[in-house]
Scaffold this motif. Structure first.
Motif, PDB file in Angstrom:
ATOM      1  N   GLY A 114     -50.674  21.621  14.185  1.00  0.00           N
ATOM      2  CA  GLY A 114     -50.667  22.396  15.420  1.00  0.00           C
ATOM      3  C   GLY A 114     -49.591  23.464  15.426  1.00  0.00           C
ATOM      4  N   ALA A 115     -49.863  24.545  16.158  1.00  0.00           N
ATOM      5  CA  ALA A 115     -48.916  25.655  16.244  1.00  0.00           C
ATOM      6  C   ALA A 115     -47.624  25.226  16.926  1.00  0.00           C
ATOM      7  CB  ALA A 115     -49.547  26.825  17.000  1.00  0.00           C
ATOM      8  N   ASP A 116     -47.727  24.376  17.946  1.00  0.00           N
ATOM      9  CA  ASP A 116     -46.518  23.937  18.654  1.00  0.00           C
ATOM     10  C   ASP A 116     -45.573  23.178  17.721  1.00  0.00           C
ATOM     11  OD1 ASP A 116     -47.171  25.077  21.045  1.00  0.00           O
ATOM     12  OD2 ASP A 116     -47.956  23.244  21.955  1.00  0.00           O
ATOM     13  N   ALA A 117     -46.129  22.332  16.873  1.00  0.00           N
ATOM     14  CA  ALA A 117     -45.295  21.582  15.924  1.00  0.00           C
ATOM     15  C   ALA A 117     -44.636  22.532  14.940  1.00  0.00           C
ATOM     16  CB  ALA A 117     -46.139  20.544  15.189  1.00  0.00           C
ATOM     17  N   LEU A 118     -45.380  23.549  14.498  1.00  0.00           N
ATOM     18  CA  LEU A 118     -44.826  24.538  13.575  1.00  0.00           C
ATOM     19  C   LEU A 118     -43.726  25.346  14.237  1.00  0.00           C
ATOM     20  CD1 LEU A 118     -44.749  26.097  10.946  1.00  0.00           C
ATOM     21  CD2 LEU A 118     -46.762  27.393  11.696  1.00  0.00           C
ATOM     22  N   ARG A 119     -43.968  25.807  15.455  1.00  0.00           N
ATOM     23  CA  ARG A 119     -42.949  26.563  16.196  1.00  0.00           C
ATOM     24  C   ARG A 119     -41.686  25.712  16.385  1.00  0.00           C
ATOM     25  NH1 ARG A 119     -45.023  30.542  20.487  1.00  0.00           N
ATOM     26  NH2 ARG A 119     -43.121  29.861  21.515  1.00  0.00           N
ATOM     27  N   LEU A 120     -41.907  24.480  16.822  1.00  0.00           N
ATOM     28  CA  LEU A 120     -40.776  23.597  17.105  1.00  0.00           C
ATOM     29  C   LEU A 120     -39.981  23.304  15.826  1.00  0.00           C
ATOM     30  CD1 LEU A 120     -39.740  22.031  19.672  1.00  0.00           C
ATOM     31  CD2 LEU A 120     -40.785  20.011  18.643  1.00  0.00           C
ATOM     32  N   SER A 145     -41.926  24.705  27.306  1.00  0.00           N
ATOM     33  CA  SER A 145     -42.903  25.789  27.110  1.00  0.00           C
ATOM     34  C   SER A 145     -42.331  26.954  26.315  1.00  0.00           C
ATOM     35  CB  SER A 145     -43.436  26.281  28.460  1.00  0.00           C
ATOM     36  OG  SER A 145     -42.447  27.025  29.156  1.00  0.00           O
ATOM     37  N   CYS A 146     -41.011  27.105  26.290  1.00  0.00           N
ATOM     38  CA  CYS A 146     -40.418  28.165  25.463  1.00  0.00           C
ATOM     39  C   CYS A 146     -40.642  27.877  23.979  1.00  0.00           C
ATOM     40  CB  CYS A 146     -38.921  28.273  25.730  1.00  0.00           C
ATOM     41  SG  CYS A 146     -38.492  28.858  27.379  1.00  0.00           S
ATOM     42  N   PHE A 147     -40.732  26.590  23.634  1.00  0.00           N
ATOM     43  CA  PHE A 147     -40.847  26.175  22.248  1.00  0.00           C
ATOM     44  C   PHE A 147     -42.267  25.764  21.884  1.00  0.00           C
ATOM     45  CE2 PHE A 147     -36.568  25.512  23.738  1.00  0.00           C
ATOM     46  CZ  PHE A 147     -35.759  25.910  22.689  1.00  0.00           C
ATOM     47  N   ALA A 148     -42.912  25.028  22.773  1.00  0.00           N
ATOM     48  CA  ALA A 148     -44.250  24.484  22.528  1.00  0.00           C
ATOM     49  C   ALA A 148     -45.139  24.828  23.715  1.00  0.00           C
ATOM     50  CB  ALA A 148     -44.170  22.975  22.313  1.00  0.00           C
TER      51      ALA A 148
END
Length: 802
Positions: free
Chosen positions: A597-603, A704-707
């Motif tokens: 997932g993109a959120d995991a990558l961003r985080l 929400s800033c991160f995920a």
């Protein structure tokens, strides 16, 4: 485990349909956060790109939550050589290749959930955009900062083209083309230059006005290379006068030779007939060396005697003049003094060619050059003076006798602004039959469509093949278009202004428009600019030059374009090396988005370490951030949530401490530490049966800033909001609740730790003593003794002196 594929696609569609990230310009304070826009290569975005983009997205979201008008745009630096080389190889037009790559890049950015408004997107190959690149060039031309002149370039006869330094290899000390290993020589060609050297001092002074890393400022200072010294006139046996720049006029009595650059136009007048053949042969050989090789202090320096002598104006001594490849014609006058006693390069040269070595400063070891300070000797009226005083006296003598002057020069060269390529911005220039350049007023000058983009065999760009386009008749007067195109740097020099000028219809407000000036007045300078350090010199220097020029002609209101710059570190391969296809260590973000997932990558990218650090990729780290997001999801979907904020006092305190610390961490761009604070808070929440609704809602705002995908999902599904979480406000905290009410106090005997007790914060000494006397370990070590003294440092320690 939540289904990231369903959730992320769902909210990406929602954001796009509802124009969630549409740029708004109101009366609020502004914050302009900018990424260095990418070149849309065929390889697509890699995880290294995403590190900087994730950082700016966190900041952009945070500032918007804090009631700022935020501009966080993206665009494409899309002209350039790679697309043209691809087109030559495949037979396809570079525009087709470029647009395909842009679409792929944009798709990847949307998959990451970045908060870009794509209606603000700029593309340097768009005629609406490069119209204003051409307009800026026109203004530079009108202000005598652009001219065409003969410039030494790297020429490949076999390829029939000029090559950039980056396209050249060194093989056995000689220049060859990267493509084909063909011989490359230096030769003069007609090129456009921009006179950036006229702005050298302004560019130096401007560095004092910006909040950049000192290392970055020093790189620019060194590139500009300001040198203060003197310009000295020498008469010669060739009956011409030459001027020599030196930073050490105090060593004038130590000169034993002069060296002239092989390209210097005075060479022909200095060569005697007996030396002509050997000098010309040497000059031809020097043309096969790169400037980098010639400047390398570790390499053996070579030279040839011209046959002429210079006359030292201070003592009338005749000194030989050499042509030497270590002298660059681009630096000052292209002629330097040889003072072997006090310059190691000159010392080595003198030893090699058996030239005299004369020391004019007291020297402890005459077996090498002495480059330090000291009392002058053998120097007549400056004897016994140190360098600074001697320089002043010599310069005063030069002025008095009109044989020289104090002088400032710069290592930085004027910017060669021509490329013999097709895929670039056309110049708004036509030449009359006398080769005089004239501006074309009607802009843009469009790049003509053609499949014939092969280089010519004359060194001109492929545009010279287009005879129908090339020749122009105006009022029965014949003109010929400029066939060079602008370098890729051109479009990236002002793109941060282009975002502000971009309109919904795809066109741009005029750069010289009153409305544009009002927009610039609010939004400039860029508050935060994030990108790799590889652009630390050229892009930033060129952009600063154009911006300062636009300031001088009253187009922009600020002297500098970028207030704060942060160079993000690289993401290295799992093996610790720089990612590259050849090493097989490249991590594809598309695959990660699919599996984690993109959120995991961003985080994960934000959690790896400090933004400026270069760190290796680890799958374990990525897996850990994904597991933590699952843990957050379970908390929100399994715990009892109460609208009553009267919850456990320890959890309430943990919340307020969390909000305070995470706010400070994001403000300081300590994103990895901010994530740690989120993890600590979630751990605390798991220790309690009932959680506060408002606290959890505010946690989601932070998350929400991160995920952003998961935060948006929980915002809607758990709390049943109809509007996006992006419309929320940043949570506040109560300072009093961030202070620990109970602390652990060390108890000492004669300064040695014996035990600890728990006390109230700021407790009075008498109560602390009473509590300590009841502690079993205190009773034991006192053993009935009465302390001579009790020292209490509030909230720090209690020490019994016995």
């Amino acid at each position: 485990m939540y289904n990231h594929n369903l959730i992320e696609k769902k909210w990406q569609k929602y954001w796009e349909t509802n124009h969630t990230y549409k740029f708004t310009d109101t009366t609020k304070h502004k914050y302009y956060v900018l990424d260095m826009f990418p070149y849309p290569s065929g390889a697509g975005l890699h995880v290294g790109h995403l590190k900087g983009y994730t950082a700016t997205d966190i900041i952009a979201r945070y500032k918007k939550f804090n009631n700022f008008d935020v501009l966080h745009p993206i665009g494409w630096d899309a002209f350039g050589l790679p697309a043209e080389q691809y087109a030559l190889t495949t037979g396809h037009h570079p525009e087709e290749f470029t647009q395909k790559n842009i679409n792929a890049f944009r798709k990847q950015l949307k998959m990451m959930g970045f908060s870009y408004d794509y209606q603000k997107e700029v593309n340097t190959t768009d005629p609406h955009y490069y119209k204003w690149t051409q307009w800026i060039f026109s203004k530079l031309f009108e202000n005598d900062l652009a001219e065409i002149k003969d410039i030494e370039v790297n020429w490949s006869e076999d390829l029939g083209t000029v090559l950039a330094n980056e396209e050249i290899l060194l093989v056995n000390g000689k220049m060859v083309s990267e493509r084909g290993n063909f011989p490359v020589v230096r030769k003069p060609m007609r090129q456009w230059i921009l006179k950036i050297t006229k702005y050298a001092e302004k560019l130096l002074l401007g560095l004092n006005e910006v909040d950049w890393p000192e290392s970055l400022k020093n790189m620019q200072r060194n590139w500009i290379g300001r040198s203060t010294g003197a310009l000295i006139k020498f008469n010669t046996s060739a009956h011409i006068t030459i001027e020599v720049f030196t930073t050490r006029p105090d060593t004038i009595y130590g000169i034993t030779f002069l060296s002239v650059a092989p390209e210097n136009p005075l060479i022909d007048q200095l060569i005697t007939s007996s030396q002509k053949t050997i000098v010309q042969k040497y000059i031809e050989k020097a043309k096969t060396k790169t400037e980098l090789l010639r400047k390398d202090v570790q390499k053996n320096k070579t030279g040839v005697f011209t046959g002429s002598y210079a006359i030292n104006p201070f003592n009338n001594e005749h000194i030989p003049i050499y042509v030497a490849d270590y002298v660059l014609n681009s630096y000052a006058t292209g002629i330097v003094m040889g003072v072997p006693g006090h310059d190691q390069r000159d010392y080595d040269f003198a030893v090699k060619y058996k030239l005299p070595i004369r020391f004019v400063i007291e020297t402890p070891n005459q077996k090498k050059a002495y480059e330090g300070d000291g009392s002058h000797i053998n120097s007549f009226f400056i004897n016994n003076l140190h360098i600074e005083a001697a320089n002043k006296k010599i310069i005063a003598y030069l002025h008095e006798h009109k044989i020289g002057k104090e002088y400032i020069t710069y290592k930085m060269k004027d910017w060669i602004f021509s490329r013999q390529r097709y895929w670039g911005e056309p110049f708004p220039i036509i030449f009359d039959d006398k080769q005089k350049p004239h501006l074309i007023k009607e802009l843009p000058v469009l790049l003509p469509q053609t499949q014939n983009i092969k280089p010519t065999n004359t060194g001109e760009s492929p545009l010279a093949n287009l005879t129908d386009w090339l020749d122009v008749q105006i009022n029965n007067q014949h003109y010929r278009r400029e066939t060079n195109t602008m370098p890729q740097w051109a479009g990236s020099c002002w793109y941060y202004l282009g975002y502000l000028m971009k309109q919904i219809n795809g066109e741009y407000l005029p750069l010289d428009d009153k409305k544009t000036k009002e927009i610039f007045t609010k939004w400039l300078p860029v508050d935060l600019y994030v990108g790799g350090q590889e652009h630390a010199v050229l892009h930033l220097l060129y952009a600063r030059f154009w911006h300062r020029f636009l300031y001088d002609i009253n187009v922009v209101p600020t002297k500098e374009p970028f207030q704060l710059i942060v160079n993000q570190g690289m993401i290295l391969g799992p093996d610790g090396d720089k990612m590259s296809k050849s090493k097989g260590n490249v991590v594809n973000p598309n695959e990660i988005i699919n599996t984690h997932g993109a959120d995991a990558l961003r985080l994960y990218e934000a959690f790896m370490g400090p933004l400026t650090a270069s760190l290796p990729w680890t799958d374990d780290g990525l897996n850990g951030t994904r597991k933590w997001l699952d843990r957050v999801y379970r908390l929100f979907t399994s715990k009892q949530i109460s609208a009553n904020n009267k919850i456990n006092p320890s959890l309430d305190q943990a919340y307020h401490k969390f909000i305070k610390q995470v706010t400070l961490d994001i403000e300081g761009r300590g994103f990895n530490v901010a994530i740690s604070q989120m993890m600590i808070y979630i751990n605390e929440c798991y220790n309690h049966a009932v959680l506060s609704k408002s606290h959890l809602e505010n946690f989601l705002v932070v998350l929400s800033c991160f995920a952003p995908h998961l935060a948006e999902e929980l915002w809607h599904e758990v709390f049943q909001y109809n509007s996006s979480i992006t419309l929320a406000t940043w949570p506040s905290y109560e300072e009093s609740k961030t202070i620990d009410t109970m602390i652990t106090l060390p108890i000492q005997e004669n300064g040695k730790l014996r035990t600890t007790i728990r006390i109230k914060f700021n407790e009075e000494q008498i109560k602390v003593e009473q509590q300590a006397y009841q502690e079993p370990k205190v009773i034991k070590f006192l053993n009935g003794r009465i302390p001579k003294k009790i020292i209490y440092i509030k909230n720090k320690t209690l020490n019994f002196v016995v």
